[in-house]
Enzyme design. Structure first.
Site, mmCIF file in Angstrom:
data_model
loop_
_atom_site.group_PDB
_atom_site.id
_atom_site.type_symbol
_atom_site.label_atom_id
_atom_site.label_comp_id
_atom_site.label_asym_id
_atom_site.label_seq_id
_atom_site.Cartn_x
_atom_site.Cartn_y
_atom_site.Cartn_z
ATOM 1 C CE LYS A 6 -19.675 -20.472 -17.373
ATOM 2 N NZ LYS A 6 -20.507 -21.418 -18.121
ATOM 3 C CE1 TYR A 39 -4.072 1.501 -0.386
ATOM 4 C CE2 TYR A 39 -3.639 2.595 1.703
ATOM 5 C CZ TYR A 39 -4.410 2.463 0.554
ATOM 6 O OH TYR A 39 -5.477 3.266 0.349
#
Length: 397
Positions: free
Chosen positions: A101, A46
């Site tokens: 999926k 970060y």
């Protein structure tokens, strides 16, 4: 034998159905690929380290593929209007399927996927929403969007975006069906050019199968919808069906499916319409019957086997399952690996050819397509699709 569970007021669905227990809490999670163990890790993952990466991407947008998840992440997008065989059940009810999926993308293709269920059904609203989300993804897999809107959604998105857009209900089914049909023809000593095929169903899958069979060189075919054979003389055709009518049905057949199947070599079912046994009996000798409706095939295998040399279904409890999981993970993995801008017809045919080749030395009437768990499938399809993308000029590396 386990004792039967009698539902009570305190019983949950998990107690009576293992599917609910498996789905509780969802089937996906987000996990980091890098450790954050101390302040040095934090300063790289970060701020301030991340700012240097952001600045580099701002100066060269292509770097997003190298320094974010974009190059291996697909959006799985639905509006919930054509979910499995359940129909228009809405976006929230579609999410278990979209999660599934995404799970299959990862397990079979190594591709990360994010389920996105949209609370809108207007074509332009879907297109606008997905286009605005697109910077976060390397590809878009459209799923369970009803026909004929699905054709327009795919076309408009691909025109607008420079990443692959793939409607799996259309093209995944078509790729696997073509692969199985190539091998079934070989088993019976024929080639595609020797066959006359009948497609029952003119929705997303039926139209896509027709297109890929034409691309692959089928001898002749006709498409049948709920009103009969799709032919140029009909005045009730959508633009998509009108185009199919112009490209198919060399024999100029008209009427119900009975007329189409008389003497036909191949039946490909992607509809809920049942075919009587007496009609099946009129097909040519050594017929190839792919009755792919789920869970109830248009022609039950026990009937089909009386007249056909090769039988396939969409079910896992019979040989030769036409399962989209054989196609879409490798198709996207191949397209993403070369940063393709789209998925071409050539890439789809290449995927089918690679899939057929996996079991080319093992062919029998009960094995014209690999198992979804055959570990050779995804690598073969991935390589073939990547090579085809380069040939077709859509690869960017």
């Amino acid at each position: 034998m386990a004792a039967e569970i009698i539902p009570t007021e305190s019983t949950t669905p998990d107690d009576v159905d293992p599917a609910f227990a498996l789905h509780r809490g969802g089937k996906l999670e987000i996990r980091s690929t890098v450790p954050v163990r101390d302040k040095d890790d934090l300063s790289l993952a970060y701020t301030p380290g991340v700012a240097r990466v952001c600045t580099a991407i701002a100066e060269n947008a292509d770097l997003v593929n190298d320094y974010t998840w974009v190059s291996n992440t697909v959006a799985v997008v639905t509006d919930g209007t054509a979910v499995l065989g359940l129909g228009d059940i809405g976006p929230k009810a579609s999410l278990p399927v979209m999660e599934g999926k995404a799970l299959l993308f990862k397990q079979f293709g190594g591709v990360d996927a994010v389920p996105i269920a949209l609370d809108c059904t207007d074509v332009d609203e879907i297109v606008e929403t997905v286009a605005r989300l697109a910077p976060s993804f390397g590809g878009v897999n459209l799923e369970d969007i009803s026909a004929p809107r699905c054709f327009e959604v795919e076309r408009k998105l691909q025109e607008r975006l420079d990443i692959p857009v793939f409607h799996d209900d259309q093209h995944g089914t078509a790729i696997v069906a073509l692969a199985a049909l190539r091998n079934a023809a070989t088993v019976t000593g024929r080639e595609l050019k020797d066959l006359r095929a009948v497609i029952s169903g003119a929705g997303a899958a039926g139209i896509a199968i027709a297109k890929i069979l034409l691309e692959a060189g089928i001898g002749d075919l006709c498409v049948v919808d709920s009103r009969g054979i799709v032919h140029e003389g009909r005045d009730d055709l959508t633009p998509v069906k009108r185009l199919i009518a112009e490209l198919t049905n060399k024999a100029k057949l008209k009427g119900p499916i009975d007329e189409a199947l008389r003497g036909a070599d191949v039946f490909l079912g992607v509809s809920a319409g049942k075919v009587p046994e007496e009609v099946v009996a009129t097909m040519a000798p050594n017929a190839l019957i792919f009755a792919m409706a789920n869970p109830d095939p248009e022609i039950m295998p026990e009937v089909a086997l009386k007249y056909a040399a090769v039988v396939a279904t969409g079910r896992s409890d019979y040989p030769n399952q036409i399962n989209n999981v054989l196609a879409f993970p490798g198709v996207f993995a191949g397209a993403l690996s070369v940063r393709a801008s789209r998925i071409t017809e050539g890439m789809k045919v290449a995927a089918a050819e690679a899939l057929a080749a996996v079991v080319a030395d093992e062919l029998s009437p009960d094995k014209v397509i690999p198992s979804p768990f055959d570990e050779r499938v995804a690598p073969a399809v991935t390589l073939a699709v990547a090579e085809a993308a380069r040939r077709d000029g859509v690869a960017r590396r």
